[in-house]
Design an enzyme around this catalytic site. Structure first.
Site, PDB file in Angstrom:
ATOM      1  N   ASP A  18     -10.518  11.100 -53.559  1.00 15.89           N
ATOM      2  CA  ASP A  18      -9.668  12.548 -54.478  1.00 15.89           C
ATOM      3  C   ASP A  18     -10.624  13.399 -53.848  1.00 15.89           C
ATOM      4  O   ASP A  18     -12.093  13.306 -54.338  1.00 15.89           O
ATOM      5  CB  ASP A  18      -9.900  11.853 -55.958  1.00 15.89           C
ATOM      6  N   GLU A  49      -8.903  13.250 -48.955  1.00 19.62           N
ATOM      7  CA  GLU A  49      -8.881  14.762 -49.416  1.00 19.62           C
ATOM      8  C   GLU A  49      -9.141  16.010 -49.249  1.00 19.62           C
ATOM      9  O   GLU A  49      -9.968  16.105 -50.374  1.00 19.62           O
ATOM     10  CB  GLU A  49      -7.933  14.579 -51.273  1.00 19.62           C
TER      11      GLU A  49
END
Length: 544
Positions: free
Chosen positions: A210, A278
């Site tokens: 993330d 990401e």
């Protein structure tokens, strides 16, 4: 590639290359205990569905211990399962079932920040001299008491929050309850790498990282410059979030991240594990992907946001994306996605008809890179229409009604049509299951050869069968009006042409002898050296 081949014998270190990864949002996949919230046992019960789809791997969004202010992306214990999702034993059972079905398992690691309920932060905020005093980004106020600089949080307002105990501000790029870790501090890096080792030793095959480019902030805490209006990208919360008024030079994308990613990769390699990062950056996403995947000693893949934008992926945008990527990152391995848990589902976002959605599915399967599918995408689910009273997402609540948040993409999977909750739960689910989703439930589509679900199954099988689509190069990408064409080059050569519009288009085949493939997907065959494509038509040809 030499580095990737020096792996424990019997482990395919390149399993990720060209893979189709199915994202599971655990709160919304399957509830096994009747509390209205999905869990690990529920995922295990439904893994056969993913295997029947033909996916290579699953990515499970966070299921770690958390106060759930941001639904698991605020971690309070990296090495345990939140009770609402089950236990570590339930995770082990999930791993065993996935392995039996031939599915790799990737889990979502949030390494840039924790919950303010994490023991690390509770200790850090006690005073300025405790053993973890430097584990988070703390800073003195300006002389007038205001925050140290002009940095903004993605969820609105300043990214600095005053803490009365230390009489300092701490950094939070998201919610105030999500303080940012200080990765400039070596013990923090070692603690996070220990988390990685914990899950690798438990058998996971990789990680989705993330906000990978948020790991470090500028150590001098310099102000971000403003961004001219014409350069702003308002894809996160259009028109309502001033976050996009800045060029984020100093609160993310710092060069120190490269050395940390090398340390991270050194932990992965002995396990043959892979990671996809990401990249949350509207201005430099492709360049950052190039940096983070270069050299074979950092992460294997990154996914930029080019195909997660509000604007429909036109032929011109596709050509521009690959041209820019080839200019800055010709050797990078992207991971493409149309939808995920943070975006409006692409069926709604791009206002796609059923025919258009099918064509975009085949296009995705033909692109160079690995792919992510988001749960329910294979059913052709539109964005759910969520009322304000039903909202759970703090992001949506903050910016309502101009921005409705992320809940419309996070509603529970619909498995059957003869149940108000779609077979997801025996009780009221945490978010409602809406009628348009019930009508597209797995049970309604499974046995119908013409359904969207079976179109996805055929599309994934087609990709798996074509070596050039999984591993080959992509060349000669040309946009002519709404027509996009390109070639995939491997041990074989495949010509792909897609009409991404509502008018008829015509295209000549490249020089050579070509045989039509993909008829089971609805591909149009050429007549002679030319093919005429109707609205949303496409052709797939293999060189003889």
């Amino acid at each position: 590639m030499a580095k990737q081949e020096q792996i424990v014998i019997g482990v395919d270190a390149n399993w990720w290359r060209g893979a189709v990864i199915y994202q599971i949002y655990p709160r919304s996949y399957q509830d096994s205990n009747g509390d209205g919230i999905g869990d690990l046992k529920g995922i295990t019960q439904r893994l056969d569905h993913i295997a029947s789809l033909g996916a290579d791997a699953i990515w499970i969004s966070p299921f770690f211990t958390s106060p759930m202010k941001d639904f698991g992306y605020d971690v309070s214990d990296y090495c345990d399962v939140d009770p609402m999702f089950g236990t570590l034993s339930d995770f082990d059972a999930l791993m065993a079932r996935a392995n039996a079905l031939g599915l790799k398992v990737m889990i979502d690691l949030v390494l840039s920040h924790t919950s303010d309920q994490h023991p690390w932060f509770k200790e850090s905020r006690k005073d300025r001299t405790n053993p973890r005093a430097d584990w988070y980004v703390w800073a003195e106020p300006k002389p007038d008491g205001t925050p140290p600089n002009n940095w903004l949080a993605i969820f609105g307002g300043s990214s600095w929050h005053w803490d009365a105990r230390r009489e300092q501000y701490y950094l939070h790029n998201f919610l105030t309850s999500q303080p940012d870790l200080n990765l400039h501090h070596e013990p923090v890096q070692e603690a996070l790498l220990d988390v990685v080792r914990f899950w690798l030793e438990r058998g996971v095959h990789g990680f989705r990282l993330d906000t990978i480019n948020f790991y470090f902030a500028d150590k001098y805490l310099r102000d971000n410059p403003s961004l001219p209006k014409e350069l702003r990208n308002d894809s996160i919360a259009p028109g309502v979030n001033p976050y996009n008024h800045q060029l984020h030079l100093f609160d993310k994308n710092q060069p120190e991240n490269l050395e940390f990613l090398k340390k991270f990769r050194a932990v992965l390699d002995p396990f043959g594990a892979a990671a996809v990062g990401e990249v949350g950056d509207a201005q430099r996403g492709l360049e950052i992907m190039a940096e983070y995947t270069s050299g074979g000693d950092k992460v294997q893949m990154c996914y930029p946001f080019e195909m997660l934008q509000p604007k429909r992926l036109t032929a011109d945008l596709l050509a521009d994306t690959f041209a820019r990527m080839n200019a800055v990152a010709p050797d990078a391995w992207p991971c493409w996605a149309y939808s995920n848990h943070d975006t409006v589902r692409h069926i709604t976002r791009w206002e796609l008809s059923d025919a258009a959605a099918r064509t975009y599915t085949v296009l995705l399967m033909c692109l160079r890179g690995s792919l992510c599918l988001y749960q329910g995408e294979e059913l052709g689910l539109p964005e759910a229409d969520i009322d304000f009273e039903e909202l759970q997402d703090p992001y949506g609540i903050e910016f309502w009604p101009e921005f409705k948040g992320r809940d419309g993409a996070r509603t529970p999977m619909a498995w059957v049509t003869d149940n108000a909750n779609g077979g997801f739960s025996e009780s009221n689910p945490w978010l409602p299951v809406k009628a348009p989703h019930l009508n597209r439930a797995v049970g309604a589509q499974d046995a119908d050869p013409a359904s969207m679900l079976n179109h996805y199954r055929r599309a994934l099988a087609f990709r798996r069968a074509q070596e050039a689509l999984r591993y080959g190069d992509l060349t000669a990408l040309v946009a002519t009006g709404e027509l996009a064409s390109f070639r995939r080059m491997g041990e074989e050569e495949i010509f792909c042409a897609f009409n991404l519009g509502t008018e008829q288009a015509r295209i000549g085949l490249p020089t050579g002898t070509w045989a039509a493939i993909g008829g089971e997907l609805g591909a149009t065959a050429a007549i002679g050296n030319e093919v005429t494509l109707g609205p949303w038509g496409f052709c797939l040809m293999r060189k003889e």
